[in-house]
Motif scaffolding. Structure first.
Motif, PDB file in Angstrom:
ATOM      1  N   ALA A 127       0.819  -1.214   0.000  1.00 50.56           N
ATOM      2  CA  ALA A 127       0.000   0.000   0.000  1.00 50.56           C
ATOM      3  C   ALA A 127       0.850   1.261   0.000  1.00 50.56           C
ATOM      4  N   SER A 128       1.955   1.263   0.757  1.00 50.54           N
ATOM      5  CA  SER A 128       2.750   2.490   0.861  1.00 50.54           C
ATOM      6  C   SER A 128       4.248   2.271   0.752  1.00 50.54           C
ATOM      7  N   ASP A 129       4.707   1.019   0.753  1.00 50.12           N
ATOM      8  CA  ASP A 129       6.142   0.737   0.672  1.00 50.12           C
ATOM      9  C   ASP A 129       6.557   0.414  -0.759  1.00 50.12           C
ATOM     10  N   PRO A 130       7.852   0.535  -1.070  1.00 46.06           N
ATOM     11  CA  PRO A 130       8.329   0.189  -2.419  1.00 46.06           C
ATOM     12  C   PRO A 130       8.106  -1.303  -2.721  1.00 46.06           C
ATOM     13  N   ALA A 131       7.932  -1.609  -3.992  1.00 46.49           N
ATOM     14  CA  ALA A 131       7.771  -3.003  -4.418  1.00 46.49           C
ATOM     15  C   ALA A 131       9.072  -3.771  -4.194  1.00 46.49           C
ATOM     16  N   ILE A 132       8.944  -5.070  -4.004  1.00 47.94           N
ATOM     17  CA  ILE A 132      10.107  -5.933  -3.774  1.00 47.94           C
ATOM     18  C   ILE A 132      10.051  -7.108  -4.750  1.00 47.94           C
ATOM     19  N   VAL A 133      11.190  -7.412  -5.363  1.00 50.17           N
ATOM     20  CA  VAL A 133      11.335  -8.587  -6.226  1.00 50.17           C
ATOM     21  C   VAL A 133      12.041  -9.676  -5.416  1.00 50.17           C
ATOM     22  N   TYR A 134      11.553 -10.892  -5.581  1.00 52.41           N
ATOM     23  CA  TYR A 134      12.145 -12.018  -4.843  1.00 52.41           C
ATOM     24  C   TYR A 134      12.489 -13.138  -5.806  1.00 52.41           C
ATOM     25  N   THR A 135      13.729 -13.605  -5.743  1.00 51.07           N
ATOM     26  CA  THR A 135      14.153 -14.788  -6.482  1.00 51.07           C
ATOM     27  C   THR A 135      14.747 -15.777  -5.487  1.00 51.07           C
ATOM     28  N   GLU A 136      14.919 -17.010  -5.923  1.00 53.03           N
ATOM     29  CA  GLU A 136      15.283 -18.069  -4.989  1.00 53.03           C
ATOM     30  C   GLU A 136      16.328 -18.995  -5.594  1.00 53.03           C
ATOM     31  N   GLY A 137      17.253 -19.454  -4.727  1.00 56.09           N
ATOM     32  CA  GLY A 137      18.222 -20.460  -5.115  1.00 56.09           C
ATOM     33  C   GLY A 137      18.129 -21.637  -4.175  1.00 56.09           C
ATOM     34  N   GLY A 161      18.300 -23.301  -1.044  1.00 60.86           N
ATOM     35  CA  GLY A 161      18.437 -22.965   0.368  1.00 60.86           C
ATOM     36  C   GLY A 161      18.700 -21.506   0.641  1.00 60.86           C
ATOM     37  N   SER A 162      18.318 -20.625  -0.282  1.00 61.74           N
ATOM     38  CA  SER A 162      18.524 -19.202  -0.047  1.00 61.74           C
ATOM     39  C   SER A 162      17.513 -18.393  -0.849  1.00 61.74           C
ATOM     40  N   GLY A 163      17.141 -17.231  -0.322  1.00 63.05           N
ATOM     41  CA  GLY A 163      16.228 -16.336  -1.006  1.00 63.05           C
ATOM     42  C   GLY A 163      16.874 -14.978  -1.196  1.00 63.05           C
ATOM     43  N   HIS A 164      16.437 -14.249  -2.221  1.00 62.12           N
ATOM     44  CA  HIS A 164      17.085 -12.995  -2.556  1.00 62.12           C
ATOM     45  C   HIS A 164      16.043 -11.909  -2.832  1.00 62.12           C
ATOM     46  N   PRO A 165      15.547 -11.249  -1.773  1.00 61.20           N
ATOM     47  CA  PRO A 165      14.636 -10.121  -1.977  1.00 61.20           C
ATOM     48  C   PRO A 165      15.413  -8.841  -2.256  1.00 61.20           C
ATOM     49  N   THR A 166      14.873  -7.984  -3.097  1.00 62.46           N
ATOM     50  CA  THR A 166      15.507  -6.709  -3.364  1.00 62.46           C
ATOM     51  C   THR A 166      14.457  -5.665  -3.721  1.00 62.46           C
ATOM     52  N   ALA A 167      14.691  -4.447  -3.258  1.00 62.14           N
ATOM     53  CA  ALA A 167      13.840  -3.315  -3.614  1.00 62.14           C
ATOM     54  C   ALA A 167      14.562  -2.388  -4.583  1.00 62.14           C
ATOM     55  N   ASN A 168      15.684  -2.847  -5.162  1.00 62.08           N
ATOM     56  CA  ASN A 168      16.429  -2.039  -6.115  1.00 62.08           C
ATOM     57  C   ASN A 168      15.505  -1.587  -7.236  1.00 62.08           C
ATOM     58  N   PRO A 169      15.349  -0.276  -7.453  1.00 65.62           N
ATOM     59  CA  PRO A 169      14.380   0.215  -8.439  1.00 65.62           C
ATOM     60  C   PRO A 169      14.603  -0.332  -9.846  1.00 65.62           C
ATOM     61  N   ASP A 170      15.876  -0.500 -10.248  1.00 63.72           N
ATOM     62  CA  ASP A 170      16.154  -1.015 -11.590  1.00 63.72           C
ATOM     63  C   ASP A 170      15.700  -2.461 -11.729  1.00 63.72           C
ATOM     64  N   THR A 171      15.943  -3.252 -10.678  1.00 62.35           N
ATOM     65  CA  THR A 171      15.524  -4.652 -10.710  1.00 62.35           C
ATOM     66  C   THR A 171      14.008  -4.754 -10.708  1.00 62.35           C
ATOM     67  N   VAL A 172      13.360  -3.962  -9.873  1.00 65.55           N
ATOM     68  CA  VAL A 172      11.896  -3.981  -9.813  1.00 65.55           C
ATOM     69  C   VAL A 172      11.304  -3.561 -11.161  1.00 65.55           C
ATOM     70  N   ARG A 173      11.873  -2.540 -11.751  1.00 66.44           N
ATOM     71  CA  ARG A 173      11.375  -2.055 -13.048  1.00 66.44           C
ATOM     72  C   ARG A 173      11.562  -3.132 -14.128  1.00 66.44           C
ATOM     73  N   ASP A 174      12.732  -3.765 -14.140  1.00 64.40           N
ATOM     74  CA  ASP A 174      13.011  -4.798 -15.134  1.00 64.40           C
ATOM     75  C   ASP A 174      12.072  -5.989 -14.982  1.00 64.40           C
ATOM     76  N   CYS A 175      11.902  -6.463 -13.739  1.00 61.45           N
ATOM     77  CA  CYS A 175      11.047  -7.633 -13.515  1.00 61.45           C
ATOM     78  C   CYS A 175       9.571  -7.316 -13.749  1.00 61.45           C
ATOM     79  N   SER A 176       9.174  -6.092 -13.437  1.00 65.33           N
ATOM     80  CA  SER A 176       7.787  -5.687 -13.693  1.00 65.33           C
ATOM     81  C   SER A 176       7.510  -5.692 -15.190  1.00 65.33           C
ATOM     82  N   LEU A 177       8.467  -5.210 -15.985  1.00 69.98           N
ATOM     83  CA  LEU A 177       8.321  -5.222 -17.445  1.00 69.98           C
ATOM     84  C   LEU A 177       8.281  -6.659 -17.957  1.00 69.98           C
ATOM     85  N   ARG A 178       9.171  -7.487 -17.432  1.00 64.96           N
ATOM     86  CA  ARG A 178       9.176  -8.889 -17.835  1.00 64.96           C
ATOM     87  C   ARG A 178       7.824  -9.545 -17.513  1.00 64.96           C
ATOM     88  N   TYR A 179       7.297  -9.204 -16.346  1.00 62.61           N
ATOM     89  CA  TYR A 179       6.033  -9.824 -15.955  1.00 62.61           C
ATOM     90  C   TYR A 179       4.895  -9.375 -16.869  1.00 62.61           C
TER      91      TYR A 179
END
Length: 275
Positions: free
Chosen positions: A215-225, A227-245
């Motif tokens: 509702a009010s926080d930046p979007a977060i992209v999450y990928t997984e390997g 036994g590990s997870g990789h969340p990021t709010a990096n604007p470039d990554t979010v923009r790229d993944c949003s376009l891909r989606y």
């Protein structure tokens, strides 16, 4: 193993739940067996929950809250208890699921955990590791309670056609899983689109990913390997993944045609006959 006389309520959410259950039961003047009789569970199970040896369920918590007049305390705690049982690296993701107003996921070879049926889920979690499988499956299943909130998130899943054919758990399990997906056909908040083999190369070839919006926080992209997870709010990554989606949704079948493909695969590959 925890003991009722030494249970530390600060040790974990499960210990805190057990401590509060015991405290309220004793304040009501009830033995474990008496409380069990009231809520239609065994006294032994009540004792196991009180000593943090057994995970409480939502149903158990609601019945005990009603019996002890706790004002919904245990029902509110059970979600926290279940999330604490998830792998440490995944607990942050479970919190994102709880807070998100919209979840978009692309899955390449299996159904996302939030839409998995019980047996399919156990088959996925049981690969190479069946230790505490009941508890791990219960913790994953509890994540699906986000769809029962007053304001549940909007959920989009673009699922590769390959996931319909990857026979996880056997034919019976797959038939049940695909039937489970079809139950969401009339739910406007849970949307499933199949990405067919026929699209060829596509924007998701780099692998599965999730996008969480709030509702009010930046979007977060999450990928997984492994036994590990990789969340990021990096604007470039979010923009790229949003376009891909967006491109994946455009390339995928419509929601209606996706349901038709799921139904055909269920009938033709797994032998289900649907009217």
């Amino acid at each position: 193993m925890a003991h009722i006389n030494t249970l530390d309520p600060g040790a974990s959410p499960l210990d805190y739940y057990g401590f509060e259950l015991r405290r309220h039961r004793e304040a009501a003047g009830l033995t474990q067996r008496q409380l069990g009789d009231i809520v239609n569970y065994t006294g032994s199970l009540v004792g196991q929950v009180e000593t943090a040896r057994k995970l409480p369920t939502q149903e158990f918590s609601e019945r005990v809250d009603a019996a002890l007049g706790t004002g919904g305390l245990l029902s509110r705690l059970v979600g926290l208890v279940m999330r604490s049982q998830l792998p440490a690296w995944f607990q942050q993701v479970a919190e994102l699921e709880v807070r998100a107003t919209e979840i978009s996921t692309f899955q390449t070879h299996m159904v996302h955990g939030l839409l998995q049926s019980k047996l399919y889920m156990r088959s996925v979690l049981g690969v190479l590791d069946r230790d505490k499988l009941d508890d791990r499956a219960a913790a994953r299943l509890a994540r699906q309670c986000i769809f029962e909130k007053g304001e549940p998130p909007v959920f989009w899943m673009v699922l590769s056609e390959a996931a319909l054919h990857q026979e996880i758990g056997g034919r019976e399990v797959m038939r049940e899983q695909l039937a489970h997906l079809l139950t969401f056909a009339d739910d406007s908040r849970i949307n499933i689109q199949i990405l067919p083999y026929s699209v060829g190369e596509h924007a998701g070839l780099q692998g599965a990913f999730n996008v969480y919006r709030f509702a009010s926080d930046p979007a977060i992209v999450y990928t997984e390997g492994y036994g590990s997870g990789h969340p990021t709010a990096n604007p470039d990554t979010v923009r790229d993944c949003s376009l891909r989606y967006d491109h994946l949704r455009a390339a995928a079948l419509s929601i209606k045609d996706s349901a038709g493909m799921i139904r055909r695969v269920m009938e033709d590959r797994y032998g289900e006959q649907v009217a």
